[in-house]
Design a protein around this motif. Sequence first.
Motif, mmCIF file in Angstrom:
data_model
loop_
_atom_site.group_PDB
_atom_site.id
_atom_site.type_symbol
_atom_site.label_atom_id
_atom_site.label_comp_id
_atom_site.label_asym_id
_atom_site.label_seq_id
_atom_site.Cartn_x
_atom_site.Cartn_y
_atom_site.Cartn_z
ATOM 1 N N PHE A 12 2.834 -2.786 1.250
ATOM 2 C CA PHE A 12 3.663 -3.679 2.067
ATOM 3 C C PHE A 12 3.237 -3.515 3.519
ATOM 4 O O PHE A 12 3.181 -2.382 4.020
ATOM 5 C CB PHE A 12 5.143 -3.306 1.949
ATOM 6 C CG PHE A 12 5.752 -3.640 0.623
ATOM 7 C CD1 PHE A 12 5.994 -4.956 0.268
ATOM 8 C CD2 PHE A 12 6.095 -2.631 -0.275
ATOM 9 C CE1 PHE A 12 6.579 -5.272 -0.965
ATOM 10 C CE2 PHE A 12 6.669 -2.938 -1.496
ATOM 11 C CZ PHE A 12 6.909 -4.262 -1.846
ATOM 12 N N VAL A 21 3.071 0.364 4.157
ATOM 13 C CA VAL A 21 3.659 1.314 3.210
ATOM 14 C C VAL A 21 2.949 1.112 1.870
ATOM 15 O O VAL A 21 2.919 -0.012 1.350
ATOM 16 C CB VAL A 21 5.172 1.052 3.003
ATOM 17 C CG1 VAL A 21 5.744 1.998 1.955
ATOM 18 C CG2 VAL A 21 5.917 1.185 4.308
ATOM 19 N N ALA A 23 3.531 1.399 -1.488
ATOM 20 C CA ALA A 23 4.700 1.617 -2.356
ATOM 21 C C ALA A 23 4.273 2.122 -3.724
ATOM 22 O O ALA A 23 4.942 2.960 -4.323
ATOM 23 C CB ALA A 23 5.500 0.329 -2.481
ATOM 24 N N GLY A 44 12.675 5.526 -3.113
ATOM 25 C CA GLY A 44 11.499 5.170 -2.316
ATOM 26 C C GLY A 44 10.168 5.548 -2.952
ATOM 27 O O GLY A 44 9.119 5.359 -2.344
HETATM 28 P P1 ATP Z 1 15.148 3.220 -4.891
HETATM 29 O O1 ATP Z 1 15.468 4.188 -6.000
HETATM 30 O O2 ATP Z 1 15.764 3.620 -3.585
HETATM 31 O O3 ATP Z 1 15.364 1.797 -5.258
HETATM 32 P P2 ATP Z 1 12.329 2.977 -5.468
HETATM 33 O O4 ATP Z 1 11.692 4.187 -6.052
HETATM 34 O O5 ATP Z 1 12.675 1.897 -6.401
HETATM 35 O O6 ATP Z 1 13.568 3.408 -4.593
HETATM 36 P P3 ATP Z 1 10.827 0.987 -4.035
HETATM 37 O O7 ATP Z 1 12.001 0.102 -3.823
HETATM 38 O O8 ATP Z 1 9.837 0.575 -5.044
HETATM 39 O O9 ATP Z 1 11.310 2.473 -4.347
HETATM 40 O O10 ATP Z 1 10.121 1.206 -2.624
HETATM 41 C C1 ATP Z 1 8.922 1.961 -2.476
HETATM 42 C C2 ATP Z 1 8.528 1.976 -1.002
HETATM 43 O O11 ATP Z 1 8.145 0.667 -0.595
HETATM 44 C C3 ATP Z 1 9.638 2.415 -0.062
HETATM 45 O O12 ATP Z 1 9.063 3.172 0.976
HETATM 46 C C4 ATP Z 1 10.184 1.102 0.464
HETATM 47 O O13 ATP Z 1 10.719 1.265 1.749
HETATM 48 C C5 ATP Z 1 8.952 0.216 0.489
HETATM 49 N N1 ATP Z 1 9.267 -1.200 0.264
HETATM 50 C C6 ATP Z 1 9.842 -1.734 -0.847
HETATM 51 N N2 ATP Z 1 9.968 -3.076 -0.723
HETATM 52 C C7 ATP Z 1 9.455 -3.395 0.488
HETATM 53 C C8 ATP Z 1 9.279 -4.634 1.221
HETATM 54 N N3 ATP Z 1 9.639 -5.802 0.683
HETATM 55 N N4 ATP Z 1 8.718 -4.557 2.444
HETATM 56 C C9 ATP Z 1 8.336 -3.376 2.981
HETATM 57 N N5 ATP Z 1 8.454 -2.194 2.357
HETATM 58 C C10 ATP Z 1 8.994 -2.190 1.131
#
Ligand code: ATP
Length: 357
Positions: A12, A21, A23, A44
């Motif tokens: 991202f 980031v 992800a 995250g």
């Molecule tokens: P949670 O359990 O809090 O939902 P997760 O493991 O599902 O977390 P993700 O939502 O997949 O994590 O996010 C992974 C990383 O990507 C994080 O650092 C998040 O801030 C970033 N991220 C997710 N979506 C976006 C976006 N649309 N734009 C920018 N960064 C993003």
Amino acid sequence: MKITLKHLTKVFANAKTKTEVVAVNDLDVEIPSGKLIGLLGPSGCGKSTTLFMLSGLEQPTSGNIIFGEDDVTTLAPEKRGIGLVFQNYALYPHMTVEQNIMFPLENMRVPKEEAKQRAFDAAKLVQIEDLLKRKPSELSGGQQQRVAIARALVKMPSVLLLDEPLSNLDARLRLQTREEIKRIQQETGITTVFVTHDQEEAMSICDSIIVMKTGIVQQMGHPQEIYDDPANLFVANFLGTPPINVFTGEIKNKAVYIGDEKIIDTEFEDQEIYIAIRPEGFIFDQENGVLTLSREHIEVMGRDKSVVSTHKNSQKPTVRSIIDSDVVLPEDVKQLKFNIKSNKIFLFNKDSEMRLK
Ligand code: ATP
């Protein structure tokens, strides 16, 4: 349907701050057909992003998603044959349960009578067939989540994707609903990916778990296999209730030391290490025990009791050892001695935090 993820990556970019980031970072796994797979990791770590890429709601930056033999990387979500269930049930409040479940079939132009029958079958599978005429507001949280699952199943998907589906339920309902998910998955045989940050939830129902941290897979395997054989300190720490106890220590002359106490012999070379011991790995032995802990208090747990103690080399404020409730601890002795079960102790290099092999 088998799912293959090949070097799947999602970056991202934030135009404002000009930062990126990563992800999901080079996710390369094969999810076997007909199994319930847990995507597990802290907030995250990239779980939801992975699920969104599987669903087609998010496009990968690079890499491929293959369902069976078909590359679906660029395929629209509605063409992938997936069912999606989110944490918030996202039911239409003005529609009845039956209308909510039938809704995806309207879009697919399934004839009304067939749609009604399929909605009934899906409702029966999740055991809400008596609630079809109610509105979502007349249902409990657990029942609403069942409607959401029925709505995902009515399309007869070949892949079911569940994003923290139990988060909004209270503790008892969570337990009950997770067993329901296991039953439904086994009855339907649909390949299911289940996102959760709750290790206990993942361990209890998943056939296999993928543990993630900062977008990178740490380990994949059967829950018991990961618990018994963690690849690194992060995985050891993340799985288990109460959590594993971690001490700083060293290997000197083929022996493992915590402070000046020699815990076990080892074949590894001299180095600084982390020593992780599962709570059930302690055996109380006041005469010959190798590790001395300062007793704080005892928690009664029924079958077992948990000895809460401290040690100056422990990473956490307290050390927890689980011992059988029949074991009698001397009343007024503060320094308790323990032996350690050899299959419950893991050694990690202090710098890499990888398990010594
Ligand atoms: P949670 O359990 O809090 O939902 P997760 O493991 O599902 O977390 P993700 O939502 O997949 O994590 O996010 C992974 C990383 O990507 C994080 O650092 C998040 O801030 C970033 N991220 C997710 N979506 C976006 C976006 N649309 N734009 C920018 N960064 C993003």
